[in-house]
Design a protein around this motif. Structure first.
Motif, short mmCIF file in Angstrom:
data_model
loop_
_atom_site.label_atom_id
_atom_site.label_comp_id
_atom_site.label_asym_id
_atom_site.label_seq_id
_atom_site.Cartn_x
_atom_site.Cartn_y
_atom_site.Cartn_z
N ILE A 272 -6.42 1.24 -1.50
CA ILE A 272 -5.87 2.54 -1.40
C ILE A 272 -6.47 3.16 -0.04
O ILE A 272 -5.76 4.30 0.34
N ASN A 273 -7.63 3.14 0.19
CA ASN A 273 -8.11 3.85 1.58
C ASN A 273 -7.50 3.29 2.73
O ASN A 273 -7.91 3.76 3.86
N ARG A 274 -6.80 2.17 2.56
CA ARG A 274 -6.14 1.67 3.84
C ARG A 274 -4.54 1.69 4.05
O ARG A 274 -3.77 0.88 4.47
N ARG A 275 -4.05 2.53 2.83
CA ARG A 275 -2.62 2.63 2.60
C ARG A 275 -1.87 2.90 3.89
O ARG A 275 -0.69 2.22 4.23
N ASP A 276 -2.38 3.66 4.89
CA ASP A 276 -1.67 3.99 5.91
C ASP A 276 -1.30 2.80 6.96
O ASP A 276 -0.47 2.48 7.77
N ALA A 277 -2.19 1.78 6.80
CA ALA A 277 -2.19 0.41 7.50
C ALA A 277 -1.18 -0.58 6.61
O ALA A 277 -1.07 -1.60 7.29
N VAL A 278 -0.83 -0.32 5.65
CA VAL A 278 0.10 -1.57 4.71
C VAL A 278 1.47 -1.53 5.66
O VAL A 278 1.95 -0.62 5.86
N PRO A 279 1.75 -2.82 5.86
CA PRO A 279 3.27 -2.81 6.42
C PRO A 279 4.33 -2.21 5.59
O PRO A 279 4.10 -2.27 4.34
N ASP A 280 5.33 -1.84 6.12
CA ASP A 280 6.31 -0.95 5.52
C ASP A 280 7.09 -1.68 4.55
O ASP A 280 7.09 -3.20 4.50
N PHE A 281 8.03 -1.10 3.95
CA PHE A 281 8.85 -1.88 2.99
C PHE A 281 9.73 -2.86 3.40
O PHE A 281 9.76 -4.20 3.11
N GLU A 282 10.34 -2.51 4.75
CA GLU A 282 10.95 -3.47 5.62
C GLU A 282 10.31 -4.72 5.77
O GLU A 282 10.95 -5.91 5.76
N GLN A 283 9.34 -4.47 6.47
CA GLN A 283 8.48 -5.68 7.01
C GLN A 283 7.94 -6.51 5.78
O GLN A 283 8.02 -7.73 6.20
N THR A 284 7.56 -6.01 4.83
CA THR A 284 7.20 -6.66 3.54
C THR A 284 8.22 -7.57 3.09
O THR A 284 8.05 -8.80 2.49
N MET A 285 9.53 -7.09 2.92
CA MET A 285 10.84 -7.69 2.48
C MET A 285 11.04 -8.91 3.47
O MET A 285 11.31 -10.03 3.08
N LEU A 286 10.82 -8.50 4.88
CA LEU A 286 11.31 -9.67 5.68
C LEU A 286 10.12 -10.87 5.46
O LEU A 286 10.46 -11.81 5.67
N MET A 287 8.85 -10.36 5.27
CA MET A 287 7.98 -11.43 5.08
C MET A 287 8.15 -12.39 3.84
O MET A 287 8.00 -13.58 4.00
N LYS A 288 8.61 -12.02 2.95
CA LYS A 288 9.06 -12.41 1.76
C LYS A 288 10.04 -13.34 1.96
O LYS A 288 9.96 -14.67 1.53
N GLN A 289 11.14 -13.07 2.67
CA GLN A 289 12.10 -13.94 2.75
C GLN A 289 11.92 -15.07 3.74
O GLN A 289 12.28 -16.05 3.65
N ILE A 290 11.31 -14.62 4.96
CA ILE A 290 10.68 -15.56 5.82
C ILE A 290 9.68 -16.90 5.01
O ILE A 290 9.96 -18.01 5.51
N ALA A 291 9.07 -16.48 4.19
CA ALA A 291 8.14 -17.41 3.53
C ALA A 291 9.00 -18.30 2.70
O ALA A 291 8.89 -19.37 2.49
N ILE A 292 10.17 -17.70 1.81
CA ILE A 292 10.81 -18.53 1.18
C ILE A 292 11.75 -19.58 1.93
O ILE A 292 11.80 -20.63 1.33
#
Length: 476
Positions: A272-292
């Motif tokens: 929670i203290n690093r929330r601003d550094a979390v990749p945004d929703f788009e980047q996270t979903m791209l990561m998921k599909q790349i892994a799949i």
């Protein structure tokens, strides 16, 4: 080996579909999610005493319950962990905890007037349940094997940390686990990028993770390895490289978890203290599909939600029994949970209250729910749909109502949007539905248990607040 940019076109196609679903109200405004792990959500359970929970409960007719045991000890605190526990050596506290854990199991056996538990499967988790000295580990397992009849147990699982499986002590632990019937290990690798591991405050590096994997397979265990995506420090490039390395390792299962920022356990993680550094929703979903895509092209497919294997036989029986078959499961230890056919309970998250309850010869249950008929109906859709499929015959046997009579409008919309498939045997998620499985399962939550306010969802046809009354749930 492909570079990550070669996976981007397909990943962006999937992202476009996700954005459309978000505009129709399926996904909240910033893409935040709450895992559909149990229903009603665990974080919303009220205080409930052991007597209130168990006085009207009887063991299944065949006497079988899957078993979970929790050890709340870790080498250090990871950024993403949402569960209370102690870090560092804590040798004396571990000895004390094991003594009380044994007594808790004895109290459970006395309560139900049985000599031994008879599980289909066992999971020992944490924390890090192998972050014990070899002597402590053997002490616990000797007791456990006396109180648990493993003759009908098809899978005995342990969740472990790489550091506990390397060096002389690590090899000794593996030998002890094997000698006491453990068949399957899940190693929390989380990443194979040392920079990301440091960012996660993990106690191991990639070299240690690889050594732990090699040692585990040398002892003949089935092996699952876990990874987290969407964590600070992860990029599309280094994430793709991690998964490309993972598929080449000698494992039986690869599991993917999306980073959860807000707590869904009994403690808010440091993330929670690093929330601003979390990749945004788009980047996270791209990561998921790349892994799949990397997993699929190397022969790994999703045979249980978030779980990728080359053979269906390698999935967790514990997870399948609890979330798909909806079998009874008994839990022990701090924050240990029990999932029964019509109720759910959680042990206290406080060490002092855990010890005090057991000193008083009382099971340390502190929270829970006995589900109403409507909650039961929703539960028997949400869990199996999220994880695999809702079998029509099992649903009707449990609820006394045909599956086709419930949520008729919601099911039609989900089919129209390409998220749901139905046939004479079951209903299940499509590939796209599986990609947003938590949000699709959330469609069947009652309004009081939706994770976000109505204003957080777009006002489209898939807004989860629509078509969601008791009448919608039960049909008619």
């Amino acid at each position: 080996m492909k570079v990550y940019t070669e996976y981007l076109p397909h990943a962006r196609e999937q992202w476009d579909k996700v954005r459309l679903l978000q505009s129709e109200g399926l996904i909240c405004d910033d893409g935040e999610f709450v895992p559909s792990v149990h229903y009603p959500p665990i974080t919303q359970y009220s205080d409930l005493s052991p007597d209130e929970l168990l006085d009207s409960y009887t063991l299944p007719a065949d006497g079988k319950t899957d078993v979970y045991v929790h050890f709340p000890f870790c080498i250090q605190s990871c950024t993403f962990c949402h569960y209370p526990g102690l870090v560092g050596n804590q040798a004396a506290e571990k000895d004390r905890y094991i003594r009380y854990l044994k007594k808790e199991m004895e109290l459970y056996l006395e309560r139900f007037q049985i000599e031994r538990l008879c599980p289909r499967s066992v999971l020992v988790g944490g924390g890090t349940p192998t972050y014990l000295s070899p002597a402590q580990l053997e002490d616990f397992l000797l007791f456990f094997c006396k109180k648990v009849d493993l003759s009908g147990c098809r899978q005995f699982n342990y969740d472990v940390d790489p550091n506990t499986l390397v060096g002389e002590e690590g090899l000794t632990r593996l030998k002890i686990l094997r000698e006491h019937g453990v068949t399957r290990l899940t190693i929390g690798v989380q990443s194979l990028d040392d920079g990301v591991l440091r960012c996660m405050n993990r106690a191991h590096d990639a070299k240690t993770a690889r050594e732990a994997i090699e040692n585990t397979k040398r002892f003949g265990f089935d092996l699952n390895i876990e990874f987290i995506f969407g964590h600070p420090g992860e990029t599309l490039e280094n994430w793709a490289e991690v998964i490309q390395q993972a598929v080449q390792l000698n494992t039986d299962e690869i599991q993917l978890y999306r980073l959860k920022v807000l707590a869904y356990g009994d403690k808010q993680g440091h993330i929670i203290n690093r929330r601003d550094a979390v990749p945004d929703f788009e980047q996270t979903m791209l990561m998921k599909q790349i892994a799949i895509d990397i997993l699929n092209e190397n022969g790994w497919f999703e045979n249980l939600r978030r779980v990728y294997t080359k053979s269906k036989k390698n999935i967790s029986h514990y997870a399948y029994n609890q979330c798909c078959n909806l079998y009874d499961q008994a839990g022990f230890g701090l924050t240990g949970f029990s999932s029964y056919r019509d109720r759910f309970s959680l042990n206290t998250q406080h060490f002092d209250r855990y010890y005090a309850a057991i000193d008083n010869n009382t099971l340390p249950i502190s929270r829970g729910v006995i589900r109403s008929p409507e909650q039961q109906l929703r539960w028997s859709v949400i869990l199996p749909l999220k994880n695999m499929e809702v079998k029509r015959a099992a649903f009707e046997k449990m609820n006394g109502k045909p599956l086709h009579q419930i949520f008729t409008q919601k099911r039609k919309l989900l089919r129209d949007f390409g998220l749901l498939l139905e046939d004479e045997r079951s209903i299940r998620l499509t590939g796209l539905g599986s990609f947003v499985a938590d949000e699709v399962a959330e469609q069947f939550n009652s309004v009081e248990y939706l994770p976000f306010e109505r204003s957080r969802y777009a006002g489209g046809r898939l807004n989860p607040y629509l078509n969601n009354t008791t009448r919608d749930a039960f049909g008619g």
